[in-house]
Design a protein around this motif. Structure first.
Motif, PDB file in Angstrom:
ATOM      1  N   GLY A 118       5.357   6.728  -7.851  1.00 45.89           N
ATOM      2  CA  GLY A 118       5.776   5.325  -7.581  1.00 45.89           C
ATOM      3  C   GLY A 118       4.807   5.091  -5.931  1.00 45.89           C
ATOM      4  N   THR A 119       4.709   6.196  -5.395  1.00 47.96           N
ATOM      5  CA  THR A 119       4.026   6.289  -4.321  1.00 47.96           C
ATOM      6  C   THR A 119       2.707   5.597  -4.314  1.00 47.96           C
ATOM      7  OG1 THR A 119       5.451   7.354  -2.822  1.00 47.96           O
ATOM      8  CG2 THR A 119       3.346   7.245  -1.683  1.00 47.96           C
ATOM      9  N   LEU A 120       1.967   6.539  -5.407  1.00 47.60           N
ATOM     10  CA  LEU A 120       0.540   6.291  -5.452  1.00 47.60           C
ATOM     11  C   LEU A 120       0.081   4.869  -6.165  1.00 47.60           C
ATOM     12  CD1 LEU A 120      -0.151   9.866  -6.922  1.00 47.60           C
ATOM     13  CD2 LEU A 120      -1.212   8.552  -4.782  1.00 47.60           C
ATOM     14  N   MET A 121       1.038   4.480  -6.966  1.00 52.18           N
ATOM     15  CA  MET A 121       1.144   3.472  -7.645  1.00 52.18           C
ATOM     16  C   MET A 121       1.146   1.913  -6.839  1.00 52.18           C
ATOM     17  SD  MET A 121      -0.162   4.004 -10.819  1.00 52.18           S
ATOM     18  CE  MET A 121      -0.281   2.562 -11.710  1.00 52.18           C
ATOM     19  N   ARG A 122       1.917   2.149  -5.789  1.00 51.87           N
ATOM     20  CA  ARG A 122       2.068   1.118  -4.816  1.00 51.87           C
ATOM     21  C   ARG A 122       0.836   0.789  -3.934  1.00 51.87           C
ATOM     22  NH1 ARG A 122       7.280   2.733  -5.196  1.00 51.87           N
ATOM     23  NH2 ARG A 122       7.189   4.262  -3.686  1.00 51.87           N
ATOM     24  N   ALA A 123       0.483   2.264  -3.462  1.00 51.52           N
ATOM     25  CA  ALA A 123      -0.757   2.198  -2.832  1.00 51.52           C
ATOM     26  C   ALA A 123      -1.961   1.787  -3.512  1.00 51.52           C
ATOM     27  CB  ALA A 123      -0.980   3.672  -2.549  1.00 51.52           C
ATOM     28  N   ALA A 124      -2.063   2.034  -4.694  1.00 54.24           N
ATOM     29  CA  ALA A 124      -3.129   1.425  -5.650  1.00 54.24           C
ATOM     30  C   ALA A 124      -3.064   0.083  -5.498  1.00 54.24           C
ATOM     31  CB  ALA A 124      -2.927   1.991  -7.027  1.00 54.24           C
ATOM     32  N   ARG A 125      -2.051  -0.718  -5.725  1.00 54.81           N
ATOM     33  CA  ARG A 125      -1.797  -2.096  -5.825  1.00 54.81           C
ATOM     34  C   ARG A 125      -2.333  -2.741  -4.400  1.00 54.81           C
ATOM     35  NH1 ARG A 125       2.480  -0.929  -9.423  1.00 54.81           N
ATOM     36  NH2 ARG A 125       3.830  -0.896  -7.475  1.00 54.81           N
ATOM     37  N   GLY A 126      -1.650  -2.059  -3.467  1.00 55.13           N
ATOM     38  CA  GLY A 126      -2.176  -2.464  -2.122  1.00 55.13           C
ATOM     39  C   GLY A 126      -3.552  -2.411  -1.432  1.00 55.13           C
ATOM     40  N   LEU A 127      -4.263  -1.255  -2.182  1.00 55.85           N
ATOM     41  CA  LEU A 127      -5.472  -1.236  -1.550  1.00 55.85           C
ATOM     42  C   LEU A 127      -6.410  -1.854  -2.447  1.00 55.85           C
ATOM     43  CD1 LEU A 127      -5.420   2.867  -1.176  1.00 55.85           C
ATOM     44  CD2 LEU A 127      -6.142   1.376   0.642  1.00 55.85           C
ATOM     45  N   THR A 128      -6.278  -2.128  -3.681  1.00 56.01           N
ATOM     46  CA  THR A 128      -7.026  -2.795  -4.764  1.00 56.01           C
ATOM     47  C   THR A 128      -6.967  -4.381  -4.336  1.00 56.01           C
ATOM     48  OG1 THR A 128      -6.724  -1.280  -6.480  1.00 56.01           O
ATOM     49  CG2 THR A 128      -7.639  -3.538  -6.931  1.00 56.01           C
ATOM     50  N   GLY A 129      -5.540  -4.804  -4.141  1.00 56.42           N
ATOM     51  CA  GLY A 129      -5.607  -6.232  -3.580  1.00 56.42           C
ATOM     52  C   GLY A 129      -6.412  -6.430  -2.331  1.00 56.42           C
TER      53      GLY A 129
END
Length: 310
Positions: free
Chosen positions: A234-245
Motif C-alpha cells: 500500500g505504501t509503495l502503490m501510494r508513492a507510485a501514484r504520487g510520484l507519477t502524477g
C-alpha cells in the motif's frame, strides 16, 4: 488437535486454514532481483519504442540516450534474473525448450532476441557507424519492446498468487503504463529540453493509463485488493501514484522551459514506475501468505456459480 484462530481481512468473513498456514506456497523470488527485473525490463522495452520514435523524428541526442539506457537496463535486468536463478547455466537451460504456452520460456527467448538488437542499436548510435544496421536494430528492438515491457505481468499472473492471478487481464496494462512512464522519465532526464515534447506527452498519457489500470486491478480483485492498499504494498502503490502524477504535471507545466524541472520530473517518473513494480510484487507476496485471500475468492466464485445454476 487444535488449529490456530481464524484470520480476518478487511471486508472478509473469518476464514481458517490448517494451523493458520498459507494455502499456497509464496514465491521464493527475491524482491530485489525479481521486482527489479520487472522494472528494468519495462524501462528497456518502452525505452526502445521511444528511441525509435526519436530516431525517426530527428531527435538524435534523445534517441542515442534512450538506446544506451535500454541496453543498460536490459543488461541489469538479465543480471538480476540470473542472480535470482542462482547459476547462469539455469538461464541457458531455459533456452533448450521453445514452449509457446509457457510465459517463462517465451520470456527467455524474448530477452535473448531483444538484447542483441538493443546492443546493436546502442553501439551504432554511439559510434556513428553502420547507420543502416543501426536503423534495423532500432526497429527490431522497438518491435520487441512492448512484449518485453509487459510479459513479466503475464509471467506473474500465470502463478497461483491471488493478487497476481486474479488480475491477469489488467496487470499487463498496468505494467505497460508503468514502463511508458519510466521510459518517458528517462527521456526527460537524458534528452535536451528542445527534444522532450514527445516524452512529455507520453508521460501524461502514461500517468492517466497507470491510474486507470490500477483502479481496474483493484476492482477485478475484490476483497483481495486490500493487499494493494495495506502494508508495504500500500505504501509503495501510494508513492507510485504520487510520484507519477507529480512527475507528469511538472513535465507538462515546466518541462518545456526548464532543464532542472525536466530532470526532476523524469526522476519522479522513474521512481514512480519502480514503486509500482515493487508494490505489485509486495502485494503478491502478502496475498500468498494470507490463506483468506486464497480461500475467499474461491468460495465467492463457487457461490456465484451456484446462484447462476439455480
Amino acid at each position: 488437535m487444535t488449529t490456530s484462530p481464524p484470520r480476518r481481512t478487511a471486508g472478509h468473513e473469518e476464514l481458517a486454514s490448517y494451523y493458520g498456514r498459507p494455502v499456497i506456497k509464496p514465491p521464493s523470488w527475491s524482491a530485489q532481483d525479481i521486482a527489479g527485473y520487472f522494472f528494468l525490463g519495462g524501462l528497456a522495452g518502452a525505452g526502445s519504442v521511444l528511441a525509435a520514435g526519436a530516431h525517426l523524428t530527428g531527435r538524435g541526442t534523445t534517441a542515442t540516450a534512450l538506446k544506451v539506457s535500454s541496453l543498460a537496463a536490459v543488461s541489469l535486468s538479465a543480471a538480476a534474473l540470473v542472480h535470482d536463478l542462482g547459476r547462469p547455466s539455469r538461464f541457458a537451460h531455459m533456452l533448450r525448450v521453445f514452449k509457446p504456452t509457457s510465459p517463462m520460456s517465451m520470456g527467455s527467448w524474448l530477452l535473448s532476441g531483444y538484447g542483441p538488437a538493443a546492443g546493436a542499436a546502442a553501439l551504432t548510435a554511439v559510434s556513428g557507424r553502420l547507420p543502416r544496421t543501426g536503423a534495423a536494430a532500432t526497429t527490431a528492438a522497438a518491435v520487441l519492446g512492448p512484449a518485453l515491457a509487459t510479459y513479466t505481468a503475464v509471467l506473474a499472473a500465470d502463478t497461483a498468487v491471488p493478487a497476481w492471478h486474479g488480475a491477469h487481464r489488467e496487470l499487463p496494462y498496468l505494467f505497460g503504463a508503468s514502463a511508458t512512464a519510466a521510459a518517458a522519465g528517462m527521456a526527460l532526464v537524458a534528452g535536451p529540453v528542445h527534444e522532450n515534447a514527445p516524452a512529455r506527452y507520453a508521460c501524461a498519457l502514461a500517468a492517466v493509463a497507470d491510474g486507470a489500470a490500477s483502479r481496474a486491478v483493484e476492482r477485478r480483485l475484490g476483497s483481495v485488493a486490500v493487499t494493494y492498499r495495506e502494508g508495504r504494498a500500500g505504501t509503495l502503490m501510494r508513492a507510485a501514484r504520487g510520484l507519477t502524477g507529480a512527475g507528469a504535471a511538472v513535465a507538462l507545466l515546466l518541462g518545456p522551459r526548464s532543464r532542472p524541472a525536466a530532470v526532476g520530473a523524469g526522476l519522479a517518473l522513474l521512481a514512480g514506475s519502480a514503486c509500482t513494480r515493487f508494490g505489485v510484487f509486495a502485494a503478491g507476496i502478502a496475498s500468498a501468505e494470507d490463506p483468506a485471500h486464497t480461500v475467499g475468492p474461491q468460495r465467492e466464485a463457487a457461490e456465484q456459480r451456484s446462484q447462476r445454476s439455480q
